[in-house]
Design a protein around this motif. Structure first.
Motif, PDB file in Angstrom:
ATOM      1  N   THR A   1      32.178  30.759  13.484  1.00 53.89           N
ATOM      2  CA  THR A   1      31.123  31.418  12.674  1.00 53.89           C
ATOM      3  C   THR A   1      31.172  31.465  11.460  1.00 53.89           C
ATOM      4  O   THR A   1      32.258  31.836  10.908  1.00 53.89           O
ATOM      5  CB  THR A   1      31.256  32.776  13.502  1.00 53.89           C
ATOM      6  OG1 THR A   1      31.277  32.754  15.067  1.00 53.89           O
ATOM      7  CG2 THR A   1      30.083  33.892  12.961  1.00 53.89           C
ATOM      8  N   VAL A   2      30.125  31.122  10.727  1.00 49.61           N
ATOM      9  CA  VAL A   2      30.371  30.957   9.350  1.00 49.61           C
ATOM     10  C   VAL A   2      29.174  32.011   8.843  1.00 49.61           C
ATOM     11  O   VAL A   2      28.150  32.284   9.025  1.00 49.61           O
ATOM     12  CB  VAL A   2      29.487  29.575   8.815  1.00 49.61           C
ATOM     13  CG1 VAL A   2      29.678  29.492   7.274  1.00 49.61           C
ATOM     14  CG2 VAL A   2      30.505  28.488   9.520  1.00 49.61           C
ATOM     15  N   ARG A   3      30.006  32.960   7.922  1.00 50.98           N
ATOM     16  CA  ARG A   3      29.258  34.014   7.179  1.00 50.98           C
ATOM     17  C   ARG A   3      29.462  34.101   5.842  1.00 50.98           C
ATOM     18  O   ARG A   3      30.638  34.275   5.312  1.00 50.98           O
ATOM     19  CB  ARG A   3      29.629  35.560   7.857  1.00 50.98           C
ATOM     20  CG  ARG A   3      28.720  36.511   7.330  1.00 50.98           C
ATOM     21  CD  ARG A   3      29.162  37.818   7.992  1.00 50.98           C
ATOM     22  NE  ARG A   3      30.437  38.366   7.819  1.00 50.98           N
ATOM     23  CZ  ARG A   3      30.661  39.401   6.844  1.00 50.98           C
ATOM     24  NH1 ARG A   3      29.885  39.302   6.054  1.00 50.98           N
ATOM     25  NH2 ARG A   3      31.949  39.620   6.486  1.00 50.98           N
ATOM     26  N   LYS A   4      28.732  33.737   5.005  1.00 47.79           N
ATOM     27  CA  LYS A   4      28.753  33.609   3.422  1.00 47.79           C
ATOM     28  C   LYS A   4      28.504  35.135   3.045  1.00 47.79           C
ATOM     29  O   LYS A   4      27.625  35.850   3.370  1.00 47.79           O
ATOM     30  CB  LYS A   4      27.712  32.815   2.755  1.00 47.79           C
ATOM     31  CG  LYS A   4      28.219  31.390   3.243  1.00 47.79           C
ATOM     32  CD  LYS A   4      27.205  30.356   2.099  1.00 47.79           C
ATOM     33  CE  LYS A   4      27.698  28.956   2.330  1.00 47.79           C
ATOM     34  NZ  LYS A   4      27.163  28.244   1.497  1.00 47.79           N
ATOM     35  N   HIS A   5      29.406  35.452   2.104  1.00 46.10           N
ATOM     36  CA  HIS A   5      29.214  37.024   1.536  1.00 46.10           C
ATOM     37  C   HIS A   5      29.811  36.779   0.121  1.00 46.10           C
ATOM     38  O   HIS A   5      30.477  36.103  -0.119  1.00 46.10           O
ATOM     39  CB  HIS A   5      29.951  37.890   2.443  1.00 46.10           C
ATOM     40  CG  HIS A   5      31.525  37.839   2.632  1.00 46.10           C
ATOM     41  ND1 HIS A   5      32.368  38.472   1.761  1.00 46.10           N
ATOM     42  CD2 HIS A   5      31.947  36.831   3.369  1.00 46.10           C
ATOM     43  CE1 HIS A   5      33.427  38.146   2.153  1.00 46.10           C
ATOM     44  NE2 HIS A   5      33.480  37.202   2.936  1.00 46.10           N
ATOM     45  N   MET A   6      29.381  37.943  -0.505  1.00 46.14           N
ATOM     46  CA  MET A   6      29.953  38.284  -1.943  1.00 46.14           C
ATOM     47  C   MET A   6      31.072  39.494  -1.696  1.00 46.14           C
ATOM     48  O   MET A   6      30.605  40.560  -1.467  1.00 46.14           O
ATOM     49  CB  MET A   6      28.779  38.604  -2.827  1.00 46.14           C
ATOM     50  CG  MET A   6      29.062  38.631  -4.288  1.00 46.14           C
ATOM     51  SD  MET A   6      29.593  36.759  -4.815  1.00 46.14           S
ATOM     52  CE  MET A   6      27.898  36.416  -4.713  1.00 46.14           C
ATOM     53  N   SER A   7      32.213  39.011  -1.889  1.00 41.83           N
ATOM     54  CA  SER A   7      33.215  40.191  -2.244  1.00 41.83           C
ATOM     55  C   SER A   7      33.539  40.603  -3.665  1.00 41.83           C
ATOM     56  O   SER A   7      32.629  40.088  -4.444  1.00 41.83           O
ATOM     57  CB  SER A   7      34.637  39.625  -1.476  1.00 41.83           C
ATOM     58  OG  SER A   7      35.676  40.610  -1.553  1.00 41.83           O
ATOM     59  N   ARG A   8      34.110  41.347  -4.032  1.00 37.43           N
ATOM     60  CA  ARG A   8      34.303  41.919  -5.206  1.00 37.43           C
ATOM     61  C   ARG A   8      35.801  42.184  -5.773  1.00 37.43           C
ATOM     62  O   ARG A   8      36.691  42.850  -5.079  1.00 37.43           O
ATOM     63  CB  ARG A   8      33.427  43.108  -5.479  1.00 37.43           C
ATOM     64  CG  ARG A   8      31.757  42.781  -5.431  1.00 37.43           C
ATOM     65  CD  ARG A   8      31.312  43.900  -5.273  1.00 37.43           C
ATOM     66  NE  ARG A   8      31.151  44.458  -3.842  1.00 37.43           N
ATOM     67  CZ  ARG A   8      30.155  45.786  -3.626  1.00 37.43           C
ATOM     68  NH1 ARG A   8      29.731  46.539  -4.323  1.00 37.43           N
ATOM     69  NH2 ARG A   8      30.502  46.158  -2.367  1.00 37.43           N
ATOM     70  N   ASN A   9      35.996  41.892  -7.071  1.00 40.43           N
ATOM     71  CA  ASN A   9      37.328  42.315  -7.865  1.00 40.43           C
ATOM     72  C   ASN A   9      36.501  43.832  -8.400  1.00 40.43           C
ATOM     73  O   ASN A   9      35.556  44.016  -8.780  1.00 40.43           O
ATOM     74  CB  ASN A   9      37.514  41.409  -8.898  1.00 40.43           C
ATOM     75  CG  ASN A   9      38.178  40.158  -8.126  1.00 40.43           C
ATOM     76  OD1 ASN A   9      38.778  40.289  -7.031  1.00 40.43           O
ATOM     77  ND2 ASN A   9      38.171  39.050  -9.182  1.00 40.43           N
ATOM     78  N   VAL A  10      37.569  44.694  -8.512  1.00 40.65           N
ATOM     79  CA  VAL A  10      37.110  45.876  -9.217  1.00 40.65           C
ATOM     80  C   VAL A  10      37.778  45.887 -10.500  1.00 40.65           C
ATOM     81  O   VAL A  10      38.958  46.012 -10.609  1.00 40.65           O
ATOM     82  CB  VAL A  10      37.624  47.110  -8.296  1.00 40.65           C
ATOM     83  CG1 VAL A  10      36.872  48.415  -9.085  1.00 40.65           C
ATOM     84  CG2 VAL A  10      37.165  47.093  -6.772  1.00 40.65           C
ATOM     85  N   VAL A  11      37.017  46.120 -11.552  1.00 44.34           N
ATOM     86  CA  VAL A  11      37.739  45.999 -12.890  1.00 44.34           C
ATOM     87  C   VAL A  11      37.486  47.291 -13.831  1.00 44.34           C
ATOM     88  O   VAL A  11      36.284  47.512 -14.149  1.00 44.34           O
ATOM     89  CB  VAL A  11      37.264  44.939 -13.596  1.00 44.34           C
ATOM     90  CG1 VAL A  11      37.994  44.402 -15.049  1.00 44.34           C
ATOM     91  CG2 VAL A  11      37.295  43.349 -12.668  1.00 44.34           C
ATOM     92  N   GLY A  12      38.342  47.741 -14.504  1.00 41.39           N
ATOM     93  CA  GLY A  12      38.275  48.969 -15.301  1.00 41.39           C
ATOM     94  C   GLY A  12      38.884  48.360 -16.512  1.00 41.39           C
ATOM     95  O   GLY A  12      39.854  47.870 -16.618  1.00 41.39           O
ATOM     96  N   VAL A  13      38.771  49.275 -17.744  1.00 42.43           N
ATOM     97  CA  VAL A  13      39.019  48.924 -18.877  1.00 42.43           C
ATOM     98  C   VAL A  13      39.415  50.288 -19.709  1.00 42.43           C
ATOM     99  O   VAL A  13      38.565  50.975 -19.748  1.00 42.43           O
ATOM    100  CB  VAL A  13      38.552  47.818 -19.801  1.00 42.43           C
ATOM    101  CG1 VAL A  13      37.170  48.335 -20.092  1.00 42.43           C
ATOM    102  CG2 VAL A  13      39.262  47.603 -20.999  1.00 42.43           C
ATOM    103  N   LEU A  14      40.686  50.244 -20.449  1.00 38.41           N
ATOM    104  CA  LEU A  14      40.805  51.103 -21.510  1.00 38.41           C
ATOM    105  C   LEU A  14      40.794  50.460 -22.837  1.00 38.41           C
ATOM    106  O   LEU A  14      41.875  49.878 -23.155  1.00 38.41           O
ATOM    107  CB  LEU A  14      42.158  52.000 -21.235  1.00 38.41           C
ATOM    108  CG  LEU A  14      42.481  53.095 -21.997  1.00 38.41           C
ATOM    109  CD1 LEU A  14      41.567  54.144 -21.637  1.00 38.41           C
ATOM    110  CD2 LEU A  14      43.983  53.787 -21.549  1.00 38.41           C
ATOM    111  N   PRO A  15      39.615  50.456 -23.486  1.00 36.18           N
ATOM    112  CA  PRO A  15      39.545  49.977 -24.876  1.00 36.18           C
ATOM    113  C   PRO A  15      40.721  50.163 -25.704  1.00 36.18           C
ATOM    114  O   PRO A  15      40.918  51.426 -25.965  1.00 36.18           O
ATOM    115  CB  PRO A  15      38.202  50.167 -25.257  1.00 36.18           C
ATOM    116  CG  PRO A  15      37.360  50.618 -24.071  1.00 36.18           C
ATOM    117  CD  PRO A  15      38.515  51.293 -23.278  1.00 36.18           C
TER     118      PRO A  15
END
Length: 550
Positions: free
Chosen positions: A291-305
């Motif tokens: 079963t093939v399912r394309k999807h968009m996963s995500r990295n979560v990114v925050g910054v302290l300038p």
């Protein structure tokens, strides 16, 4: 020349030690944050945090909320997220793996005796009557004068491969493949990559617990559910049709049917000059749907300038994902909650964001990245490293946190890759302040250096430090540490029982996270650019990268 390089290394390390020992603003690590985030992310409501599931949606939303509450700002051009294109492949209708030869056919069942899948993005895969070749450790290392594929054409064939390096039984470190310390040639990921480069239709690793560093239960739980791969325009057509593992006893039985001694051939494969052994007249067949399912996963990114050097970056990473639903425990529980692996490391990421924001911005910017897809082959960190939001040439270095210990306070930490970079001096300074010490890996054959997200950055030159909690516990010493590690590996690691325990002792965990704070903050406050030590495999890459920045 060797003396000259040694002198330069010593001078560089001395300079790094001086910088690392600088005073940094003190900050307390919130134990309550560690508890809250670990408990939340490992609850059944998150269904094991598999990428591409409702569990992911809850996870990344929760982390963005916690990053914002900690005082970070969105780290990707106003967004908390970096999209990571993945494909979920779930094997169905898996046939037995059948070997035919001079003896009676040997039929291996999916799950208890073999596991199989593919990196190809296709609805069906089949390997039929493929000739079988034993290729030893499956290593092709020209720089070491070693090629297990020399003199044999495995295109369209099934290769059987041993796990780890040829010299993994060596009790000390050093030698062609660094002896007891695993190199990348020993990792299962490399074995499949090289088999595909050689044109093999199928690649099967023979599982043995000691050189693999985990039991068959881990292989079975990790390989029998949905698998994630990076998306690719060609659908990974250059990969083998089938990849997987077979149990050691089944490999021995196969060879015995053909009047071959598996153990003797495995011993021969560890010696220089080994040549692959075709199993004459033996063929392998297996098929499965996907079963093939394309999807968009995500990295979560925050910054302290940063305040004064905002275009220099210090990186903190941990993976938020786990296995989702997996092989059920005897009580029917089929959620691999991943409390220690790696809700704990993700909680540390949040706690470090809070601590740094409370103290206030450092001179340099600090980037906090919770990555996806580590359990599927470091996919999220690999995507970030290949598509960096912040230039790698301007990334000073960083720390990676994976599976923190809840065994209680320890007198030491175990450094994975000790002696590779000048970041060791930063850790040593932080340890000294706590009255603790750094140890080499007791089990370098397990190849932990290649099994977590720091590797994706390191192989592109960015100095990253990664350490495990200590094995010399304050209560019970090394015997207690070894017992705790064994208990986790055998009963919880990559299984449904890696669950949150309200009775955990967090005192040691808080001290370990304090080390990460001290290292990261010292890097962020300084103007130093620590490097890999002279002669390290990543030094030349870093030097080229830094030259472009200058």
């Amino acid at each position: 020349m060797r003396l000259r390089l040694s002198s330069l290394s010593l001078l560089a390390l001395a300079a790094a030690s001086a910088v690392a020992a600088q005073t940094v603003p003190t900050a307390s690590i919130a134990e309550q944050t560690l508890k809250e985030v670990t408990k939340e992310l490992s609850s059944d409501a998150y269904e094991g945090r598999a990428p591409g599931t409702a569990g992911e949606e809850k996870t990344v939303a929760y982390l963005a909320k916690r990053f914002a509450a900690a005082g970070l700002t969105p780290g990707n051009k106003g967004s908390w997220f970096q999209d990571v294109p993945l494909v979920e492949l779930t094997a169905r209708n898996v046939s037995p793996l059948v070997f035919k030869g001079a003896g009676a056919p040997l039929s291996l069942q999916y799950g208890p005796q073999m596991v199989v899948g593919s990196h190809r993005i296709a609805p069906h895969e089949e390997v039929k009557d493929s000739d079988v070749v034993f290729v030893g450790y499956g290593v092709n290392a020209p720089e070491k004068g070693w090629n297990d594929y020399a003199g044999v054409d495995v295109r369209g064939k099934t290769v059987l491969i041993l796990i780890n390096d040829p010299d993994w039984r060596t009790p000390t470190v050093g030698g062609t493949f660094n002896g007891r310390a695993m190199t990348y040639y020993g990792r299962w990921t490399y074995k499949f990559e090289e088999a595909a480069r050689q044109g093999a239709a199928a690649a099967l690793i023979v599982h043995q617990t000691e050189p693999a560093a985990y039991g068959w239960n881990v292989v079975q739980s990790s390989w029998t559910g949905a698998q994630q791969v990076a998306d690719a325009a060609d659908g990974h057509a250059d990969q083998s049709a089938a990849i997987g593992w077979i149990q050691y006893d089944q490999a021995k039985a196969l060879f015995a049917r053909e009047k071959l001694d598996f153990d003797a051939l495995a011993a021969a494969a560890a010696r220089e000059g080994f040549r692959a052994v075709p199993l004459k007249g033996v063929t392998a067949s297996v098929s499965f749907d996907e079963t093939v399912r394309k999807h968009m996963s995500r990295n979560v990114v925050g910054v302290l300038p940063g305040k004064t050097r905002p275009d220099d970056y210090v990186l903190y990473s941990a993976h938020w994902d786990h296995l989702g639903r997996c092989e059920a425990a005897p009580d029917g529980d089929d959620i691999c909650n991943g409390a220690i692996d790696n809700a704990s490391g993700t909680a540390a990421l949040v706690a470090l964001a809070e601590a740094n924001a409370k103290v206030g911005p450092a001179a340099r910017s600090q980037v906090f990245v919770a990555v996806t897809g580590e359990e599927s082959g470091l996919l999220g960190s690999e995507y970030y490293a290949a598509n960096p939001i912040y230039p790698l040439a301007r990334t000073v270095g960083g720390v990676n946190m994976d599976a923190l210990s809840l065994a209680g306070p320890a007198k030491n930490v175990v450094v994975v890759g000790k002696g590779k970079s000048e970041l060791d001096a930063y850790l040593d300074a932080a340890l000294k302040a706590q009255g603790r010490y750094a140890s080499d890996e007791p089990t370098p054959e397990k190849g932990f250096y290649y099994r977590s997200d720091h590797f994706s950055l390191a192989k592109r030159g960015v100095p990253m430090i990664y350490f495990d909690a200590g094995d010399d516990l304050v209560a019970g010493g090394k015997a207690a540490g070894a017992a705790a590690a064994k208990d986790y590996e055998e009963h919880r690691y990559h299984g449904p029982k890696d669950e949150y325990d309200p009775n955990w002792n967090w005192a040691g965990t808080v001290r370990d996270v304090q080390l990460y704070y001290s290292i990261g903050r010292a890097l962020a406050e300084s103007d130093a650019w620590p490097n890999w030590v002279a002669g390290d495999e990543f030094r030349a890459i870093r030097d080229r990268s830094r030259a472009t920045a200058r």
